[in-house]
Design a protein around this motif. Structure first.
Motif, mmCIF file in Angstrom:
data_model
loop_
_atom_site.group_PDB
_atom_site.id
_atom_site.type_symbol
_atom_site.label_atom_id
_atom_site.label_comp_id
_atom_site.label_asym_id
_atom_site.label_seq_id
_atom_site.Cartn_x
_atom_site.Cartn_y
_atom_site.Cartn_z
ATOM 1 N N GLY A 10 0.963 -0.776 0.420
ATOM 2 C CA GLY A 10 0.066 0.134 0.067
ATOM 3 C C GLY A 10 0.852 1.682 0.304
ATOM 4 O O GLY A 10 1.752 1.431 -0.077
ATOM 5 N N VAL A 11 0.406 2.246 0.268
ATOM 6 C CA VAL A 11 0.691 3.694 0.385
ATOM 7 C C VAL A 11 2.855 3.649 1.419
ATOM 8 O O VAL A 11 2.352 2.976 1.981
ATOM 9 C CB VAL A 11 0.105 4.813 1.008
ATOM 10 C CG1 VAL A 11 0.935 6.231 1.514
ATOM 11 C CG2 VAL A 11 -1.108 4.829 0.505
ATOM 12 N N ASN A 12 3.202 3.850 0.981
ATOM 13 C CA ASN A 12 4.240 4.403 1.424
ATOM 14 C C ASN A 12 5.162 5.226 1.507
ATOM 15 O O ASN A 12 4.424 6.517 1.082
ATOM 16 C CB ASN A 12 5.489 3.287 1.328
ATOM 17 C CG ASN A 12 5.819 3.767 -0.487
ATOM 18 O OD1 ASN A 12 5.792 4.484 -0.301
ATOM 19 N ND2 ASN A 12 6.396 2.530 -0.333
ATOM 20 N N THR A 62 -14.010 -13.547 2.267
ATOM 21 C CA THR A 62 -12.497 -12.771 2.967
ATOM 22 C C THR A 62 -12.774 -12.243 3.622
ATOM 23 O O THR A 62 -13.635 -11.241 3.686
ATOM 24 C CB THR A 62 -12.003 -13.068 1.429
ATOM 25 O OG1 THR A 62 -12.193 -11.842 0.524
ATOM 26 C CG2 THR A 62 -12.496 -13.903 0.534
ATOM 27 N N VAL A 63 -11.435 -12.071 3.990
ATOM 28 C CA VAL A 63 -11.186 -10.670 4.660
ATOM 29 C C VAL A 63 -9.637 -10.077 4.952
ATOM 30 O O VAL A 63 -9.310 -10.426 3.646
ATOM 31 C CB VAL A 63 -10.849 -11.219 6.221
ATOM 32 C CG1 VAL A 63 -9.538 -12.081 6.186
ATOM 33 C CG2 VAL A 63 -10.589 -9.786 7.548
ATOM 34 N N TRP A 64 -9.815 -8.760 4.571
ATOM 35 C CA TRP A 64 -8.823 -8.194 3.701
ATOM 36 C C TRP A 64 -8.145 -7.312 5.181
ATOM 37 O O TRP A 64 -8.822 -6.681 6.126
ATOM 38 C CB TRP A 64 -8.757 -6.743 3.393
ATOM 39 C CG TRP A 64 -9.687 -7.307 1.526
ATOM 40 C CD1 TRP A 64 -10.886 -7.901 1.007
ATOM 41 C CD2 TRP A 64 -8.961 -7.676 0.384
ATOM 42 N NE1 TRP A 64 -10.183 -8.489 -0.467
ATOM 43 C CE2 TRP A 64 -9.493 -8.086 -0.896
ATOM 44 C CE3 TRP A 64 -7.562 -7.121 0.227
ATOM 45 C CZ2 TRP A 64 -9.141 -7.769 -2.054
ATOM 46 C CZ3 TRP A 64 -6.619 -6.998 -1.343
ATOM 47 C CH2 TRP A 64 -7.698 -7.994 -2.084
ATOM 48 N N LEU A 65 -6.603 -7.617 5.315
ATOM 49 C CA LEU A 65 -6.150 -6.804 6.236
ATOM 50 C C LEU A 65 -5.022 -6.024 6.338
ATOM 51 O O LEU A 65 -4.176 -5.968 4.761
ATOM 52 C CB LEU A 65 -5.414 -8.241 7.336
ATOM 53 C CG LEU A 65 -6.575 -9.036 7.930
ATOM 54 C CD1 LEU A 65 -5.759 -9.907 8.144
ATOM 55 C CD2 LEU A 65 -7.421 -8.389 8.525
ATOM 56 N N ALA A 66 -4.424 -5.031 6.982
ATOM 57 C CA ALA A 66 -2.750 -4.303 6.267
ATOM 58 C C ALA A 66 -2.161 -3.680 7.770
ATOM 59 O O ALA A 66 -3.495 -3.198 8.972
ATOM 60 C CB ALA A 66 -3.657 -3.269 5.066
ATOM 61 N N SER A 67 -1.524 -3.668 7.373
ATOM 62 C CA SER A 67 -0.309 -3.708 8.284
ATOM 63 C C SER A 67 0.799 -2.281 7.735
ATOM 64 O O SER A 67 1.128 -2.985 7.176
ATOM 65 C CB SER A 67 -0.346 -4.536 9.507
ATOM 66 O OG SER A 67 0.161 -4.599 11.363
ATOM 67 N N GLU A 68 1.539 -2.439 9.462
ATOM 68 C CA GLU A 68 2.460 -1.473 8.686
ATOM 69 C C GLU A 68 4.075 -2.443 8.441
ATOM 70 O O GLU A 68 4.147 -3.113 9.548
ATOM 71 C CB GLU A 68 3.076 -0.509 10.320
ATOM 72 C CG GLU A 68 2.047 0.917 9.418
ATOM 73 C CD GLU A 68 0.846 0.474 10.735
ATOM 74 O OE1 GLU A 68 1.128 -0.515 11.267
ATOM 75 O OE2 GLU A 68 -0.103 1.854 10.645
ATOM 76 N N GLY A 95 6.282 1.677 5.199
ATOM 77 C CA GLY A 95 5.480 1.288 3.926
ATOM 78 C C GLY A 95 4.398 0.296 5.029
ATOM 79 O O GLY A 95 4.116 -0.192 6.408
ATOM 80 N N ASN A 96 2.868 0.004 4.141
ATOM 81 C CA ASN A 96 1.999 -0.751 4.249
ATOM 82 C C ASN A 96 1.967 -1.356 3.624
ATOM 83 O O ASN A 96 1.313 -1.542 2.263
ATOM 84 C CB ASN A 96 0.651 -0.118 4.451
ATOM 85 C CG ASN A 96 1.069 1.280 5.205
ATOM 86 O OD1 ASN A 96 0.235 1.240 6.529
ATOM 87 N ND2 ASN A 96 1.300 2.215 4.823
ATOM 88 N N ARG A 97 2.052 -3.114 4.181
ATOM 89 C CA ARG A 97 0.951 -4.567 3.529
ATOM 90 C C ARG A 97 -0.171 -4.905 3.411
ATOM 91 O O ARG A 97 -0.529 -4.674 4.900
ATOM 92 C CB ARG A 97 2.095 -5.586 3.592
ATOM 93 C CG ARG A 97 2.339 -6.699 2.885
ATOM 94 C CD ARG A 97 3.397 -6.756 1.562
ATOM 95 N NE ARG A 97 2.390 -7.791 0.697
ATOM 96 C CZ ARG A 97 3.682 -7.745 -0.164
ATOM 97 N NH1 ARG A 97 3.673 -6.168 -0.324
ATOM 98 N NH2 ARG A 97 4.003 -8.829 -1.280
#
Length: 638
Positions: free
Chosen positions: A189-191, A611-617, A630-632
């Motif tokens: 994602g955004v960095n 499904t589930v969408w997840l994001a963390s740094e 950054g974000n994955r």
């Protein structure tokens, strides 16, 4: 004794339900019931409608109950006159005060009640995503770039708060860290490099917003956003969030949230802005395609000049939603100087936001719990049509240890839109597993070229406040950071405490039957788990995402899953492996030596396929001269 008699049918804002007034067919019995109701209520809720809100002849008339009883034996004509007079008084009160505070209609024996005020959120702009990248670049061209630190106000310690007997961190068995797991999709994602290029505002920490409609994935990270296809291809270049929210390029923005409401096919995004003299919440609403359809921007003033120490700001705004409203909860702090006024909650009409008209809202402010100002009261992302909007918070008022949770319920939420009546907010404190203020995280040190100094490698986990909350399958899911000891490990670590809470209502008030139905810990020997986010699917399966790090592990994005019939979460899987040390400027001695991270991870259930969408740094690359966060983002099947 002060009594206030208001007829159920004629009062503009009915203060009691039919059951509360014990209605029956006899007019005389109705009035007697009303009198005895208010006689008892005024004993315990004099603070709800203080005399300053009422005309002198109402608030200061002392009436003996025996006299009223005799009066009620009078003719029906007199009774009718009394009813008309009561209605006129109610209307006069509303007209004279303009903005009244109300509480819920009754006090439950084990629940606290709160008062509220009304307002309107005006639409201030219409914005199109496809026009933002060029506009953002033109606004920031030639400007001098300096790094910013996003605000985070911690809960002040409160000597008068109710204490517990917990005096040490909980203990839990660590789980294995094993591979990447079974991912459906994973992409960046955004960095920081993209953030600086789009907004000319390098900053830390990278607060995480994530949402998906099953076709697009939105990632909003403090002051920069982007949309991707579900395979990870950017739909537009990264854009500055100040442009999306119709703010000037000099605005100080923080804590973005984004959510897709599948029930109405609407995107909601929020953040807050503040200066030295004012603050406000921004709300952006898009019905349909987030790229081609317009975003309608709304604004709510949060300066709250009437509150102690204000002008104030709504720090760490949090997002919730149900079938009637969106909810924004925040922590009210003076912009300048010490002080803390407690949590505040805004309930904003969802249907009016979607229709593009001025939206009604109700504000509950200066909230407290267990003898201290309430902090970080997380509203739930609610699925289905619950009877109330629920909220969760941890307590730990002195940043040590605790074993309690606060559970809140807001009922009559449809009244936000209709303007008839008021929502009722109640809360209760329940017991839970122990948790404690997390410890700082040691990671491999790096080097920051902007400052020209080495970084310490130390990262803050912020606090043990409740992170994002979800209501599904009849219960609330929440998770928080906690200090934890692991048998056989050499040091105290940070882990995740998670909770499933089953709320109960009684006459529209959170009831004593509310309890923790399931709970547990997630930890890993030798590792630190920070900034958790929890999601549950309709089948009861659950996922946690968080950052994992240690002296031997670069900051990485990870997750763990729990089956509906399992007692706890399983192995930890890394879906974004850190590629190097954190070089962020806040980790240098010149900025205090403790790096900012988080302040939260995020995720959303894709209701179209489960499904589930997840994001963390995590650390994806060397970054620029300021930082390299950054974000994955990943999708997995529950």
């Amino acid at each position: 004794m002060r009594i206030c008699v208001v007829t159920q049918k004629l009062a503009k804002y009915p203060l009691a339900s039919a059951s509360d007034l014990l209605y029956n067919r006899a007019i005389r019995s109705r009035w007697l019931a009303a009198i005895f109701y208010w006689q008892e209520r005024m004993k315990v809720e004099r603070h709800v409608l203080p005399s300053k809100h009422l005309p002198f002849f109402v608030s200061h008339c002392l009436v003996e109950v025996r006299v009223v009883k005799r009066f009620l034996r009078s003719t029906p004509r007199v009774l009718v006159s009394v009813g008309v007079l009561a209605a006129m008084v109610a209307v006069a009160v509303f007209a004279m005060t303009g903005k009244l505070s109300f509480a819920s209609p009754r006090t439950h024996s084990s629940a606290a009640m709160y008062s509220a005020s009304r307002g309107h959120s005006a639409r201030v702009s219409v914005v199109y995503i496809q026009h933002l990248p060029l506009a953002a670049r033109s606004n920031t061209s030639g400007s001098k770039v300096t790094p910013h630190v996003a605000p985070l106000r911690l809960q002040p310690k409160h000597a008068g708060a109710t204490r517990t007997g917990v005096s040490h961190a909980p203990s839990a068995t660590g789980v294995r860290v094993s591979g990447t797991g079974k991912l459906l999709t994973s992409f960046d994602g955004v960095n920081e490099i993209q953030n600086n290029a789009a907004s000319a505002t390098p900053l830390e920490p990278p607060d995480e917003g994530l949402a998906t409609d099953g076709h697009y994935v939105g990632n909003f990270v403090n002051v920069t956003g982007d949309f991707y296809t579900t395979s990870g291809t950017p739909v537009v270049p990264p854009f500055a969030l100040y442009a999306l929210f119709a703010e000037p390029s000099t605005a100080f923005l923080s804590d973005p949230r984004i959510f897709y409401d599948s029930s109405t096919h609407t995107w909601f995004a929020t953040l807050f802005e503040f200066s030295l003299t004012e603050s406000h919440l921004d709300i952006a609403v898009n019905t349909g395609n987030p790229i081609t359809n317009p975003w309608l921007v709304y604004r709510i003033d949060t300066t709250e000049a009437q509150d102690a120490g204000c002008p104030c700001l709504p720090d760490f705004d949090q997002f919730g939603i149900d079938q009637n409203n969106i909810y924004i909860s925040s922590n009210e702090f003076p912009i300048s100087g010490p002080g803390f006024n407690g949590a505040e909650i805004f309930a904003i009409s969802k249907s009016q936001l979607e229709a593009g008209v001025a939206a009604n809202y109700v504000r509950f402010g200066e909230l407290s719990m267990a003898g201290a100002p309430a902090y970080h009261v997380q509203p739930a992302i609610s699925y289905g049509n619950p009877s109330a909007e629920y909220f969760l918070n941890s307590l730990d008022p002195n940043s040590t240890f605790d074993n309690r949770l606060g559970v809140w319920a807001m009922t009559n939420t449809a009244s936000v839109t209709t303007g008839v009546g008021m929502p009722a907010l109640s809360s209760i404190v329940i017991g839970s597993e122990a948790y404690g203020f997390p410890v700082n995280v040691p990671t491999p040190p790096g080097y920051n070229s902007f400052v020209g100094d080495f970084t310490t490698g130390v990262v803050t986990p912020d606090f043990d406040a409740m992170q994002e909350v979800q209501y599904i399958n009849g219960h609330l899911d929440g998770a928080l950071n906690t200090a934890i000891t692991i048998p056989g490990d050499t040091s105290e670590r940070d882990g995740v405490a998670w909770f499933q809470v089953t709320p109960k209502l009684s006459s529209g008030v959170i009831a004593s039957g509310t309890k923790v139905s399931h709970q547990g810990y997630l930890s890993a020997s030798g590792e630190y788990l920070i900034y958790p986010h929890i999601n549950e699917g309709k089948d009861g399966n659950m996922a946690l995402t968080f950052t994992i790090a240690s002296p031997n592990t670069f900051l990485s994005a990870a997750y763990s899953v729990k089956g509906a019939h399992s007692s706890n979460f399983g192995v930890i899987n890394i879906y974004g492996a850190g590629t190097g040390p954190d070089n962020g400027f806040t980790m240098t001695p010149e900025f205090g030596g403790v790096g900012r991270w988080g302040d939260y991870s995020n995720g959303e259930i894709n209701t179209s396929n489960g499904t589930v969408w997840l994001a963390s740094e995590y650390i994806p690359n060397p970054g620029d001269q300021f930082a390299n966060w950054g974000n994955r983002i990943c999708e997995l099947s529950l």
